[in-house]
Write a protein that holds these residues in place. Structure first.
Motif, PDB file in Angstrom:
ATOM      1  N   GLY A 147       0.874  -1.061   0.103  1.00 49.95           N
ATOM      2  CA  GLY A 147      -0.037   0.015  -0.109  1.00 49.95           C
ATOM      3  C   GLY A 147       0.783   1.208   0.034  1.00 49.95           C
ATOM      4  N   THR A 148       0.236   2.338   0.051  1.00 49.07           N
ATOM      5  CA  THR A 148       1.089   3.505  -0.012  1.00 49.07           C
ATOM      6  C   THR A 148       0.208   4.529   0.984  1.00 49.07           C
ATOM      7  OG1 THR A 148      -0.363   4.680  -1.740  1.00 49.07           O
ATOM      8  CG2 THR A 148       1.562   3.611  -2.499  1.00 49.07           C
ATOM      9  N   TYR A 149       0.751   5.460   1.566  1.00 47.23           N
ATOM     10  CA  TYR A 149       0.438   6.411   2.594  1.00 47.23           C
ATOM     11  C   TYR A 149       0.582   7.869   1.978  1.00 47.23           C
ATOM     12  CZ  TYR A 149       0.338   9.375   6.696  1.00 47.23           C
ATOM     13  OH  TYR A 149      -0.053  10.607   7.552  1.00 47.23           O
ATOM     14  N   ILE A 150      -0.505   8.503   1.945  1.00 43.96           N
ATOM     15  CA  ILE A 150      -0.744   9.958   1.464  1.00 43.96           C
ATOM     16  C   ILE A 150      -1.318  10.794   2.735  1.00 43.96           C
ATOM     17  CG2 ILE A 150      -1.976  11.659  -0.138  1.00 43.96           C
ATOM     18  CD1 ILE A 150      -2.354   9.112  -1.761  1.00 43.96           C
ATOM     19  N   ARG A 151      -0.310  11.871   3.035  1.00 41.56           N
ATOM     20  CA  ARG A 151      -0.904  12.911   4.060  1.00 41.56           C
ATOM     21  C   ARG A 151      -0.892  14.297   3.405  1.00 41.56           C
ATOM     22  NH1 ARG A 151       3.205  15.715   6.248  1.00 41.56           N
ATOM     23  NH2 ARG A 151       5.288  15.017   6.276  1.00 41.56           N
ATOM     24  N   GLY A 152      -1.746  15.176   4.108  1.00 39.51           N
ATOM     25  CA  GLY A 152      -1.604  16.552   3.714  1.00 39.51           C
ATOM     26  C   GLY A 152      -0.356  17.239   4.209  1.00 39.51           C
ATOM     27  N   ARG A 153      -0.134  18.103   3.317  1.00 32.86           N
ATOM     28  CA  ARG A 153       1.345  18.855   3.246  1.00 32.86           C
ATOM     29  C   ARG A 153       1.528  19.301   4.823  1.00 32.86           C
ATOM     30  NH1 ARG A 153      -0.182  20.203  -1.886  1.00 32.86           N
ATOM     31  NH2 ARG A 153       1.220  19.927  -3.305  1.00 32.86           N
ATOM     32  N   ASN A 178       5.040   7.347  -1.555  1.00 34.70           N
ATOM     33  CA  ASN A 178       5.702   7.888  -2.874  1.00 34.70           C
ATOM     34  C   ASN A 178       5.688   9.248  -3.197  1.00 34.70           C
ATOM     35  OD1 ASN A 178       6.226   5.173  -3.727  1.00 34.70           O
ATOM     36  ND2 ASN A 178       4.081   4.946  -4.350  1.00 34.70           N
ATOM     37  N   VAL A 179       4.722   9.922  -2.461  1.00 30.54           N
ATOM     38  CA  VAL A 179       4.666  11.494  -2.559  1.00 30.54           C
ATOM     39  C   VAL A 179       4.224  12.112  -3.930  1.00 30.54           C
ATOM     40  CG1 VAL A 179       5.445  13.588  -1.660  1.00 30.54           C
ATOM     41  CG2 VAL A 179       6.491  11.372  -1.151  1.00 30.54           C
ATOM     42  N   ALA A 180       3.310  11.217  -4.648  1.00 24.36           N
ATOM     43  CA  ALA A 180       2.832  11.761  -5.906  1.00 24.36           C
ATOM     44  C   ALA A 180       1.395  10.914  -6.137  1.00 24.36           C
ATOM     45  CB  ALA A 180       3.471  11.099  -7.214  1.00 24.36           C
ATOM     46  N   PRO A 181       0.403  11.489  -5.286  1.00 21.15           N
ATOM     47  CA  PRO A 181      -0.714  10.854  -5.035  1.00 21.15           C
ATOM     48  C   PRO A 181      -1.714  10.444  -6.198  1.00 21.15           C
ATOM     49  CG  PRO A 181      -0.681  12.706  -3.504  1.00 21.15           C
ATOM     50  CD  PRO A 181       0.549  12.799  -4.507  1.00 21.15           C
ATOM     51  N   ALA A 182      -1.871  11.162  -7.127  1.00 22.10           N
ATOM     52  CA  ALA A 182      -2.596  10.967  -8.271  1.00 22.10           C
ATOM     53  C   ALA A 182      -1.894   9.538  -8.813  1.00 22.10           C
ATOM     54  CB  ALA A 182      -2.843  12.275  -9.351  1.00 22.10           C
TER      55      ALA A 182
END
Length: 258
Positions: A147-153, A178-182
């Motif tokens: 999986g990946t984790y995406i958080r707000g800046r 990965n810091v490239a959410p789309a």
């Protein structure tokens, strides 16, 4: 409209690919982010294409903000998804373009120019990668899940990130940042990823990915398990979402509660 979005993404992506191997000089380097002139130039090229074909449409883009015109159609543009990756020469970035019509997401295009990957989807018409139909995978074993984790800046501290992600790191095969959410959402749509956990992040970053993942059969809910329902775009509104292949959804959601 889909073909115009692809055209805009391809033109901007070709420019970004051309500049990618250069020694980039930022306009500004922040604690959690970086501002690049390439971001602005990619944006300029996208807006030029969209307004040439649809001069009455409203556009929201990361650098210029809201260019208000006809409220029925709103293009949501991230001209360089993964700016920090781009800056350090890590080839994981994309151009992301979504269309909201009367408050509903109806179209998404995500283009990774380095890999030559053009992802797209229209609501109700399926999701595609370079013309090939996409579908999420059927994995059921969380110990094999990636999986990946995406958080707000600026909405989650590094200490909060470490605490929150610990169960995913321990219980699943791998958790990426990965810091490239789309682009993350598109990898899930093609079965390469099994789940994504998004914590207090803006919809602008993932709007195109949402359309693509949903059309590929992904399950998208909030952390309470309520199915995602798109709300008319608001620039400063953050969302916490869970995305998966569906089969792992409740198992992964259980890790959020740990």
């Amino acid at each position: 409209m889909l073909e115009v979005a692809k055209e805009a993404a391809h033109i901007a992506g070709a420019y970004l690919k051309e500049r990618f191997l250069e020694q980039l000089v930022p306009d500004e380097e922040l604690h959690n982010d970086v501002k690049l002139p390439e971001d602005k130039e990619s944006e300029r090229r996208i807006i030029e294409v969209l307004h040439r074909h649809f001069p009455t449409h409203t556009i929201f883009s990361e650098e210029v903000g809201m260019v208000s015109r006809d409220e029925e159609y709103l293009w949501i543009v991230d001209p360089l998804d993964g700016t920090n990756n781009y800056f350090i020469g890590y080839p994981y970035f994309s151009v992301s373009i979504a269309l909201q019509h009367k408050g509903d997401l109806v179209l998404g295009v995500v283009y990774n120019p380095v890999a030559g990957q053009m992802f797209w989807a229209e609501k109700g018409k399926g999701a595609y990668l370079n013309g090939k139909r996409l579908s999420v995978n059927d994995r059921t074993d969380e110990t094999r899940a990636v999986g990946t984790y995406i958080r707000g800046r600026n909405s989650v501290t590094k200490e909060q990130e470490l605490d929150f992600t610990r169960p995913f790191v321990l219980r699943t095969k791998r958790l990426l940042r990965n810091v490239a959410p789309a682009l993350d959402w598109c990898l899930l749509a093609n079965g390469w990823l099994d789940y994504i956990v998004m914590q207090r992040s803006g919809i602008m970053d993932v709007a195109a990915g949402i359309v693509i993942a949903q059309e590929a059969g992904a399950a998208v809910t909030d952390w309470e398990g309520t199915p995602y329902r798109h709300e008319p775009f608001e620039q400063d509104k953050n969302r916490s979402l869970l995305v998966s292949n569906g089969r792992l959804h409740e198992t992964i959601r259980g890790l959020i509660r740990e």
